[in-house]
Design an enzyme around this catalytic site. Sequence first.
Site, short mmCIF file in Angstrom:
data_model
loop_
_atom_site.label_atom_id
_atom_site.label_comp_id
_atom_site.label_asym_id
_atom_site.label_seq_id
_atom_site.Cartn_x
_atom_site.Cartn_y
_atom_site.Cartn_z
N LYS A 178 89.20 12.20 10.43
CA LYS A 178 88.14 11.53 9.68
C LYS A 178 87.18 10.80 10.63
O LYS A 178 85.97 10.97 10.57
CB LYS A 178 88.73 10.54 8.67
CG LYS A 178 87.70 10.01 7.69
CD LYS A 178 88.21 8.87 6.86
CE LYS A 178 87.79 7.57 7.48
NZ LYS A 178 88.09 6.38 6.73
N ASP A 197 87.25 11.05 3.12
CA ASP A 197 87.71 9.69 2.86
C ASP A 197 88.16 9.63 1.39
O ASP A 197 88.27 10.67 0.73
CB ASP A 197 86.59 8.67 3.16
CG ASP A 197 85.51 8.68 2.08
OD1 ASP A 197 85.43 9.68 1.32
OD2 ASP A 197 84.78 7.69 1.97
#
Length: 279
Positions: A178, A197
Site C-alpha cells: 500500500k 486501503d
Amino acid sequence: MAKGMITRQPTKSGRHEGAKKPASAIPKVTVKAAKAALPGAKLAAARKAAKPAKGYNPTSPERVREILKRLDERYAGATCALTHSSAWELLVATILSAQCTDARVNMVTPVIFKKYPTVQDFARLQPEELEPDIKSTGFFRNKSKSIVGAARKIIADFRGEVPSTMEELLTIPGVARKTANVTLGTWFKKNDGVVVDTHVHRISRRLELTKNDDPVRIEQDLMQVIPRERWTLFSHQVIHHGRALCVARGPKCAECPLENICHAEDKTWSTVEQHRGAK
Ligand code: SF4
C-alpha cells in the site's frame, strides 16, 4: 446494452420495471429526482438482496468503463490528500496514515519535518525520540521504529534517496504494497499497482469488482479489470468516494453517481437489484 449493466428505473411505486436502456441513456440519480420518483416514500428503500441475474458480469469492460467515467465526472483531478514535498515526506506521511486520518497526519508532518528536515536527521534518531511527536497518529511505537528504520535503510542501501521501484521499496522497514503504491503512483507517477486501503477494499467489494477480502488479492483483481494507466487515479478517486458518499455505515446511495450500476447488498436506497454478497 452491455452485459453487466442492468438498469431499472424507479417508478411511482418504487418497484422495478424491466426497461433496459443503453449506457448513454442511464440517468443521473439525484436526491431530488429520487424523491420525485418516490412521492411520499422513504429513501431508505433498499431491496432484499438476491442472486445476480444469469449472464451478469460485474467486471465486463463496458461496466468498468462506465464506473471510471462516472468517477471522472465526480472526482476529476483526485489526488493524494497527504501533504508532502518530496518522496521521503510522502513515504513518512503514508506510514503515519495507517489507522489514522490524513487530516491528523497533515497536522503532525509539518512539525516533524521542521524538526528533522532530512532523511539523515531521522536516521540519527532513536525511535523513542520520535515517539512524542507522532503519538497522536496512533501505533506510535511501531511507526517510530518503521520511520527511523526506513531512514537508515535508505541511507545504507539507496544513497539517501527513496528508491523508485516496487522491489526496492518493499525492502524498506514499514513499507508494504500500500505504502509502495502510494509513493510510486503519487510521487514517481508510476502505475505499478492499485492502492488498497480501507475505502478501496470496501467499495471494490460493493461494486463487485472483487469477491476477495484480502488486500493483496483485491489488488490483483483490480489490476485485472482496471486499465493500467488508471490504477493510481482510480485509487485516489475511490478513496475520495469512500470519504464523501460510500462511507462504511449508511452509504449515501441516493446521492451517488454510481447508484444505478451498483448492486451492493448494503445500499441504503436502490433503483436496481441488490446482490447478495456484494459488500
Ligand atoms: S450506490 Fe451506495 S453502495 Fe453503491 S457505490 Fe454508491 S454509495 Fe456506495
